[in-house]
Structures are given as C-alpha cells and as structure tokens.
Design an enzyme around this catalytic site. Structure first.
Site, PDB file in Angstrom:
ATOM      1  N   ASP A 204       4.556 116.708 -33.922  1.00 34.24           N
ATOM      2  CA  ASP A 204       5.183 115.505 -33.379  1.00 34.24           C
ATOM      3  C   ASP A 204       6.602 115.306 -33.921  1.00 34.24           C
ATOM      4  O   ASP A 204       6.858 115.524 -35.103  1.00 34.24           O
ATOM      5  CB  ASP A 204       4.307 114.302 -33.792  1.00 34.24           C
ATOM      6  N   GLU A 245       7.261 119.358 -30.502  1.00 33.86           N
ATOM      7  CA  GLU A 245       7.731 118.290 -29.619  1.00 33.86           C
ATOM      8  C   GLU A 245       9.158 117.932 -30.001  1.00 33.86           C
ATOM      9  O   GLU A 245       9.402 117.195 -30.949  1.00 33.86           O
ATOM     10  CB  GLU A 245       6.849 117.044 -29.750  1.00 33.86           C
TER      11      GLU A 245
HETATM   12  C1  NOJ Z   1       5.923 111.222 -29.880  1.00 35.38           C
HETATM   13  C2  NOJ Z   1       4.558 110.850 -29.411  1.00 35.38           C
HETATM   14  O1  NOJ Z   1       4.244 111.568 -28.230  1.00 35.38           O
HETATM   15  C3  NOJ Z   1       4.554 109.357 -29.188  1.00 35.38           C
HETATM   16  O2  NOJ Z   1       3.358 108.936 -28.582  1.00 35.38           O
HETATM   17  C4  NOJ Z   1       4.803 108.662 -30.510  1.00 35.38           C
HETATM   18  O3  NOJ Z   1       4.922 107.274 -30.293  1.00 35.38           O
HETATM   19  C5  NOJ Z   1       6.068 109.170 -31.191  1.00 35.38           C
HETATM   20  N1  NOJ Z   1       6.193 110.602 -31.151  1.00 35.38           N
HETATM   21  C6  NOJ Z   1       6.106 108.747 -32.642  1.00 35.38           C
HETATM   22  O4  NOJ Z   1       5.179 109.479 -33.389  1.00 35.38           O
END
Ligand code: NOJ
Length: 551
Positions: A204, A245
C-alpha cells in the site's frame, strides 16, 4: 491439486480482489470473515482466477477500513484468528489458488502502541518512530491526497505541542523510515506473514515512505532503496510477489521495477508487479466518447519493463475511481459524465462501481472487460463486479462500493445467517442492482449471465498466454472509434479490435502479414472472411470486439 511452482506465475495470472468484511459471514455477526472466504473458495476457483488479494485484515479501529493498522501480528477479531488465516491459505493452495494480502508500510493507526507511546513525550523511546516537527511549515507544497477531509499533511498534537506528518487521514500517522529501527521492524512484519505461507503482498501507498525538504516527498531514491530491501528479504521465499500501489505516471512507475528490459541477465529487483493506474480512467473516457486515442497514447507512453515484471490492470477496486492521473480538463469531463451527482465524487475520484458507471449496459461492461483482459498486464476482478453489483452512494466514504456480496436472492443475500438489520452495511436492494435480481446463484444457472461471460474471459485469456507474455503494438487507424492492437509472443499472435462507440463502425485494418489467412475470434470461435488483400475491411456493431487469431 497444489500450486504450480512456476516462479513467474504472475505474468499470466488473474487476480480477484476481495473485501473480507463483505464477502461471506461464517459466524452470524453480520460481518464477513476468513472462514466465510474458506466456504466460498470453490466459487472463486470456478471463476478461474489464480490469486486472491485480501484487503487489510489486521486489528484496526477501522477509520480507514483496516489501512490503519493497530497490530501487525494479528487478525482483526471480526475476521477470525491466525489459525483461520492459516486454514484459508492452506485451503486456497490446495485448490491451486494463491493468496496475497495488503501490506501497509507507510503509516499505522494512531492507536498502534508505537504511536500511543510516541505521542506521550518528546523523549519517549518511540518518539522517532514517527515524523514530528515544531512547525507545519516543513515539506511545504506536498500534495494532500484525501483532499475532501484533510486540510494539511500535518496535525498538531497538544500533549507535546508538536505536529506529526500523515499523507492520509490524521488517524494514520506516517512511520519514520529514517529511523533504522522502524525500517527493520517492518521487514520483520514482511517475514512474519511470508512465514505463514502467503504468496506475497499488495504493498500500500509505497511512494510516500520517506520525506525530504524541497521535494514532493514522493518516489524518493531512499524509498526505492528501502523497497529493494523488502524485495531482497522476499527472495528467501521463492514465488512470492510484491504488487506495488503507486498511483503515478508510467515514467514514475518504471523505476519501481528496476532491471533492464533489453537484458534478461539484469532482471527487475524491486516490485514484481505494479498497478497501471493511468490507463484505467482512459478506458472509461474512451468508452464515453467513443474515442481510442487516449488509451493508445498512454500505452505508448508506458515504458518496457523487465521480463520478470508485470503490470496489473483493473477497472475498479475498493477505492474511488481515481482521477489523479488525468488532466484537470479530463477530470472535469469524467466527473460530468460519470458523477453528475456531486455525492458520487470523492477526493479526486468517483465512488461508484463498474456496472452503474457503465449504465448497466451489458455491451459496455463486456467491452470494458474485453479490453482489460487483453491489454498488457495481469487483470484484476473486484469482487461483485463479476455479477454486475451496484453501489450505494449514501454510505460513508468508500463503503458504497464495499457492500455485502450478493450470493442468493433470499433475504440475507446468502451473505450471513443473521438478519440483514445486523449486517455491517446494508445490502444493495434497489430494483436494478438489488440482490433479488443480481446474485451469484441466479447467474450460475444462466448461460448468458455476466458471470458466465466473465468466466469465459478468464478461460480464454488463460488459454492464450500471449496475452500475459506478449508484446503489444497499437495500430493507427483513420477511424479513431476503433481500438486495435496486436499481441505477439513467439509463434502466438492475437489481434484485438474494439468498437468503443455506440454506432456501427467500419474500419480498414492493415493486415499485410496475414494475407491468405482466416481470422477466427477466439472468444466465439467464429471465423471471419479470409484476408484477401493487405487492407482488410470490417464492420463492428456498437461496442463490439474481437480477439482474432489467424490461421
Ligand atoms: C490506498 C488504499 O487503497 C486506500 O484504501 C487507503 O485509504 C490508502 N491507501 C491509505 O492506506
């Protein structure tokens, strides 16, 4: 059945993303859990996908649905126990399914014991686990991600009269990776879950690990160095992957793979996979305007990546449909077209599901998936989109696209044994998208259901590894309503042709290489007329597509 031991399994894999809280409730508390997933593994297996991606599952106050971790070494009590988790991984593996989980490196919950300590005093041993400052003037100009709720990336903390840094909600303080102890501790977390037998992570919010004055505090060299360390730790676990991500432009994403695309002796050694964020909104724009140019341009701007790396492509996920990677003009256009009601908008995006975005028009949903499954990269299906679930924009934050899975048409939608008033979120129950009409059981009995079509896409994609491995050349055409690209790998080739518009379109394709051959659509096994000249004319119905093999 067990897992195949192909270390590059992810090159041609299909992923299924699911929200544990919403998938299936095994203990009647109205919240989905790990044993619920176990009971549905046969369904997932039948869909034909290769790997599950589980959204955050660790203990958390759930102010960001688990992306606010309070304990990296446990399972959220709503979801079950470590034993349940091991069982899930084992049962998945027995069916040949892999499992990756979310790994939140950038921040913790403010209720994580490290932060509870850190905020107590300036000389607390945990103080340096987070990023503190006397002023909120540091790192000026760094963009705010949750623009609707967060006025600043700094929040003032009264106890010690200092500010702490956070790229997301104020309840998610950023960890301080300049502190080597923090850097080491998070590697321990990585090992802990890999030791449990998982197949990797969806990592993430990776661009934001380090902060440096005078920069955007994103994609910094220090961040890359740390991620290479994570990768190096993962090398002890063959076949595991890190899917990053990073919501960035293609040229900013390229360094996350490293390696040399032209030299197999220099493989990638950072991420195995990264989401291709920018192509996603362009697919929606293309479908709305009947215009292929933007999709082609962004894909041509996408750099080559090493042979052991792969993109991940998706249409929707658990977040808002992000419009960060488009121009301001296109953002307005997308909002006007796809989120006319302002409550459909969130931050720089649109909080709606696939089917409602595409007017519940089967032709558009099918075409969007036909593109998704044939572009370079491994496709991801977001749970519920395979049956065309709707959304509920009256729910808080992004919960409207995270509602309980619709298994059957009975009162509980087959989600749980308890009554729907106890569900953590209400079922979608409207006339068009309600569980009474849109559910797995009904679609399993219909040959022409969306579910059947999705299974077909998965199966045909798997039968044509060129889609996972192949190069991709886009074809310039006079008719820009047509998106056409050529996938090739060794002797295998496919030509993808899509009509993005709502009217019939004629197109002339330059097919000099295959004169004398007959194109067959691998999706329908229907043959088109023989190619008798270098220019091949065809007409496509509104939103029609072909995946053509030549023989
Ligand atoms: C990306 C995640 O997909 C999202 O759902 C989240 O709120 C943020 N990162 C923070 O962790």
């Amino acid at each position: 059945m067990t897992l195949n031991n192909d270390p590059l399994w992810y090159k041609n894999a299909i992923f299924y993303e699911l929200h544990i809280r919403s998938f299936c409730d095994s203990n009647g508390d109205g919240k989905g859990d790990l044993l619920g997933i176990v009971s549905k593994l046969d369904y997932i297996k039948e869909l034909g996908v290769d790997c599950l991606w589980l959204l955050p599952m660790m203990p958390s106050p759930l102010l960001d649905d688990g992306y606010d971790v309070a304990d990296y070494y446990n399972i959220h009590p709503d979801y079950g126990t470590i034993e349940d988790f091991k069982l899930l991984v084992d049962e998945a593996h027995q069916r040949g399914l892999r499992v990756i989980t979310d790994l939140v490196l950038n921040h913790t919950s403010d209720q994580h014991p490290w932060f509870v300590e850190s905020r107590k005093s300036k000389d607390n041993p945990y103080r340096d686990y987070y990023v503190w400052s006397d002023t909120d003037e540091k790192y000026k100009g760094v963009r705010i991600i949750f623009t609707d709720t967060e006025p600043s990336n700094w929040t003032y903390d009264e106890t010690t009269e200092q500010f702490y840094w956070h790229r997301f909600y104020a309840s998610q303080p950023d960890l301080n990776y300049d502190n080597p102890v923090v850097a080491d501790k998070m590697i321990e977390v990585v090992r802990y879950w890999l030791d449990m037998g998982i197949d990797g992570f969806r990592a993430d919010a990776v661009p934001y690990l380090f902060e440096r004055e005078g920069t955007s505090c994103e994609n910094l060299p220090e961040t890359h160095t740390y991620l290479q360390r994570v990768r190096a730790a993962m090398e002890a676990y063959p076949g595991t992957i890190m899917l990053g991500e990073a919501n960035m432009w293609p040229d900013e994403l390229r360094p996350y793979f490293r390696g040399d695309p032209n030299d197999p002796s220099v493989p990638g050694d950072e991420f195995h996979m990264a989401f291709h964020f920018p192509v996603m909104p362009r697919i929606f724009k293309g479908l709305r305007l009947g215009e292929a140019t933007d999709i082609i341009n962004i894909m041509r701007d996408t750099p080559d990546i090493p042979y052991n790396c792969q993109w991940c492509v998706f249409l929707r996920n658990h977040d808002e449909l992000t419009l960060e990677m488009v121009t301001e003009e296109d953002r307005q256009l997308m909002w006007n077209e796809y989120a006319p009601d302002p409550t459909m908008r969130l931050n720089l995006g649109i909080r709606r599901r696939l089917a409602p975005l595409l007017d519940n028009d089967r032709r558009k949903v099918a075409l969007a998936n036909a593109i998704l499954f044939s572009l370079p990269g491994a496709p991801i299906i977001y749970y519920g989109d395979e049956i065309g679930m709707g959304d509920n924009i009256s729910l808080f934050d992004r919960n409207g696209v995270r509602t309980p899975m619709q298994w059957t048409d009975d009162e509980t939608a087959g989600f749980s044994d308890t009554t729907p008033d106890k569900f953590w979120a209400s079922l979608i129950a409207d006339e068009t998208y309600g569980y009474q009409r849109i559910n797995v059981a009904t679609q399993q009995n219909q040959d022409d259901s969306l579910l059947a079509l999705m299974k077909h896409f998965v199966a045909v994609r798997k039968a044509n590894p060129v889609l996972g491995w192949g190069t991709c050349e886009f074809i310039d055409l006079d008719n820009t309503a047509i998106l056409a690209y050529h996938r090739a790998h060794e002797a295998e080739q496919l030509l993808i042709v899509c009509n993005l518009s709502d009217t019939p379109q004629m197109v002339t394709l330059p097919l000099a290489d295959v004169v004398g051959q007959t194109p067959t659509d691998v999706l329908t096994e229907e043959s088109l007329g023989v190619v008798d000249a270098v220019e091949y004319g065809m007409t496509l119905e509104p939103y029609q597509y072909h995946w053509l093999r030549f023989e």
